[in-house]
Design an enzyme around this catalytic site. Sequence first.
Site, PDB file in Angstrom:
ATOM      1  N   THR A  92      93.037  75.322  -6.481  1.00  0.00           N
ATOM      2  CA  THR A  92      93.185  74.084  -7.233  1.00  0.00           C
ATOM      3  C   THR A  92      94.198  73.240  -6.472  1.00  0.00           C
ATOM      4  O   THR A  92      94.952  73.746  -5.639  1.00  0.00           O
ATOM      5  CB  THR A  92      93.708  74.327  -8.658  1.00  0.00           C
ATOM      6  OG1 THR A  92      94.854  75.174  -8.568  1.00  0.00           O
ATOM      7  CG2 THR A  92      92.676  74.978  -9.543  1.00  0.00           C
ATOM      8  N   TYR A  95      80.059  55.694  -7.811  1.00  0.00           N
ATOM      9  CA  TYR A  95      79.213  56.867  -7.576  1.00  0.00           C
ATOM     10  C   TYR A  95      79.104  57.112  -6.079  1.00  0.00           C
ATOM     11  O   TYR A  95      78.911  56.172  -5.304  1.00  0.00           O
ATOM     12  CB  TYR A  95      77.804  56.632  -8.136  1.00  0.00           C
ATOM     13  CG  TYR A  95      77.531  57.499  -9.344  1.00  0.00           C
ATOM     14  CD1 TYR A  95      77.623  58.888  -9.231  1.00  0.00           C
ATOM     15  CD2 TYR A  95      77.206  56.947 -10.572  1.00  0.00           C
ATOM     16  CE1 TYR A  95      77.397  59.692 -10.339  1.00  0.00           C
ATOM     17  CE2 TYR A  95      76.981  57.755 -11.667  1.00  0.00           C
ATOM     18  CZ  TYR A  95      77.083  59.121 -11.544  1.00  0.00           C
ATOM     19  OH  TYR A  95      76.866  59.916 -12.630  1.00  0.00           O
ATOM     20  N   ASP A 108      91.212  83.440  -3.416  1.00  0.00           N
ATOM     21  CA  ASP A 108      91.488  82.359  -4.373  1.00  0.00           C
ATOM     22  C   ASP A 108      92.995  82.142  -4.386  1.00  0.00           C
ATOM     23  O   ASP A 108      93.747  82.958  -4.924  1.00  0.00           O
ATOM     24  CB  ASP A 108      90.972  82.777  -5.756  1.00  0.00           C
ATOM     25  CG  ASP A 108      91.247  81.706  -6.817  1.00  0.00           C
ATOM     26  OD1 ASP A 108      92.050  80.794  -6.553  1.00  0.00           O
ATOM     27  OD2 ASP A 108      90.666  81.805  -7.912  1.00  0.00           O
ATOM     28  N   ARG A 158      94.611  66.857 -10.632  1.00  0.00           N
ATOM     29  CA  ARG A 158      93.784  67.984 -11.079  1.00  0.00           C
ATOM     30  C   ARG A 158      92.515  68.035 -10.243  1.00  0.00           C
ATOM     31  O   ARG A 158      91.868  67.015 -10.028  1.00  0.00           O
ATOM     32  CB  ARG A 158      93.390  67.813 -12.548  1.00  0.00           C
ATOM     33  CG  ARG A 158      94.530  67.745 -13.498  1.00  0.00           C
ATOM     34  CD  ARG A 158      94.096  68.080 -14.899  1.00  0.00           C
ATOM     35  NE  ARG A 158      93.953  69.512 -15.018  1.00  0.00           N
ATOM     36  CZ  ARG A 158      94.984  70.343 -15.181  1.00  0.00           C
ATOM     37  NH1 ARG A 158      96.221  69.892 -15.250  1.00  0.00           N
ATOM     38  NH2 ARG A 158      94.775  71.640 -15.287  1.00  0.00           N
ATOM     39  N   GLU A 199      77.406  60.290  -4.711  1.00  0.00           N
ATOM     40  CA  GLU A 199      76.752  61.603  -4.516  1.00  0.00           C
ATOM     41  C   GLU A 199      76.377  61.783  -3.053  1.00  0.00           C
ATOM     42  O   GLU A 199      75.893  60.847  -2.408  1.00  0.00           O
ATOM     43  CB  GLU A 199      75.499  61.701  -5.395  1.00  0.00           C
ATOM     44  CG  GLU A 199      75.848  62.086  -6.813  1.00  0.00           C
ATOM     45  CD  GLU A 199      74.630  62.184  -7.725  1.00  0.00           C
ATOM     46  OE1 GLU A 199      73.520  62.449  -7.237  1.00  0.00           O
ATOM     47  OE2 GLU A 199      74.822  61.977  -8.931  1.00  0.00           O
ATOM     48  N   LYS A 205      98.489  72.778  -8.871  1.00  0.00           N
ATOM     49  CA  LYS A 205      99.535  73.750  -9.238  1.00  0.00           C
ATOM     50  C   LYS A 205     100.671  73.597  -8.233  1.00  0.00           C
ATOM     51  O   LYS A 205     101.285  72.546  -8.169  1.00  0.00           O
ATOM     52  CB  LYS A 205      98.942  75.163  -9.285  1.00  0.00           C
ATOM     53  CG  LYS A 205      97.854  75.322 -10.364  1.00  0.00           C
ATOM     54  CD  LYS A 205      97.401  76.755 -10.489  1.00  0.00           C
ATOM     55  CE  LYS A 205      96.422  76.961 -11.632  1.00  0.00           C
ATOM     56  NZ  LYS A 205      95.019  76.709 -11.263  1.00  0.00           N
TER      57      LYS A 205
HETATM   58  N1  DSN Z   1      94.776  77.566 -15.975  1.00  0.00           N
HETATM   59  C1  DSN Z   1      95.061  78.444 -14.886  1.00  0.00           C
HETATM   60  C2  DSN Z   1      96.366  79.141 -15.055  1.00  0.00           C
HETATM   61  O1  DSN Z   1      97.067  78.789 -15.985  1.00  0.00           O
HETATM   62  O2  DSN Z   1      96.692  80.010 -14.283  1.00  0.00           O
HETATM   63  C3  DSN Z   1      94.014  79.402 -14.807  1.00  0.00           C
HETATM   64  O3  DSN Z   1      92.796  78.754 -14.940  1.00  0.00           O
END
Ligand code: DSN
Length: 412
Positions: A229, A58, A203, A238, A60, A232
């Site tokens: 994110t 933990y 974003d 993740r 925090e 990707k």
């Molecule tokens: N899961 C993402 C995507 O596939 O683009 C969007 O949240």
Amino acid sequence: MNSVEPQPDQLRDQDPEVASWLQREDNRQHTTLTLIASENHCSAAVRATGSSRLTDKYAEGYPSKRYYGGCEVADGIEELARARAMELFGAESANVQPHSGTSANVEALLALAGPNGRIVGMALKDGGHLSHGHPRSHTGMLFDAKQYGVDDNGRVDLDQVRELVREHRPHVLIAGGSSYARNLDYQAFADIARESEAFLLADIAHPAGLVAAGVVPSPVGIADVVTMTTHKTLRGPRGGMILAKADIAKKINSSVFPGSQGGPLVQQIAGKAVALGEALQPEFRDYQRRVKENAVHLADRLATAGLQIVSGGTDNHIVLVDLRSTDCTGAEVEERALAAGLAVNKNAVPNDPRPPMVTSGLRLGTPAVTTRGFGTAEIDQIADIIVALVRGENPENYRATVRELCEAHPLP
Ligand code: DSN
């Protein structure tokens, strides 16, 4: 198949049922080509952090200001991840705690618009994201949200954005999408936002890796806040991340913790640090250059075979195929592709008459197959299989070719 990893002995011995599910996922990934634009295969080093003892800790708070003892390692890891993120993107501040891209967006929006604030973002049906104000997302419930779309050429219409912003006077304007294959003019978005005294949130969940490598334009230094994110194109574990200008960093940090999250996932933050370290290496630029080259090639090959590509092509890793002039739906092609060993996803196209679980589109992406070492020759093979499947050919005819491609290009 040469490189399927056995599950650890402890897991196999203690819980063979879960171990066998994990083995099945290993097998699936080894024998399937992932063309889902939001997925990738991270390195073994990134994956190793996920199974480390950090998962027990933990922490925090933020480095040096934690609510638990024994956080010296968590502090060191989080500082390292933040420093690498700021270096990679040229950002004034970085928060590496968000659990996901949606969490990052909600946290940034709550910081800048506040509950019941006004926001403007791209509609999901036109290539935006649920968390940009869709009515079924909390961002469409917590905020007074208005959405812009794309024009008949599948491109963002900046005049429409400007008009909507002048009318709605949002606290935050969002630039970014999840099935938008074209570069966005971040400076134009910033000018529109500034005119109405709105913050600009970019974003970059999808193109983060391409942005980091300088293969597509960066909003860092233009937008007030940049969310993403890490799994990707950035090819990490993740998770989510927020970059912010220095003057709003404190607000963003408070919105992440204690505003929206409790304990950060320290093992994921370690994975983010490893991935950011990889992204700082020269090979990463070359990888991202090939991701885009493969996507452009895929779009050209499909278009030459007669398929319609939304916006006529791509500037990034995404290719959105419009199936309305064919006999099939997105759901049908997704199912046929899977039977051939290709993981793709059905996706709405602008003005799609079909519901979201059916759709008239197919979203393809090149990050994962480029990680496996695909170049344009292999992309040609994939494109030809997709065309054949759209024309109704039997997927079984292509399973062996896909398996051969998988074996020739093992996972990292
Ligand atoms: N899961 C993402 C995507 O596939 O683009 C969007 O949240």
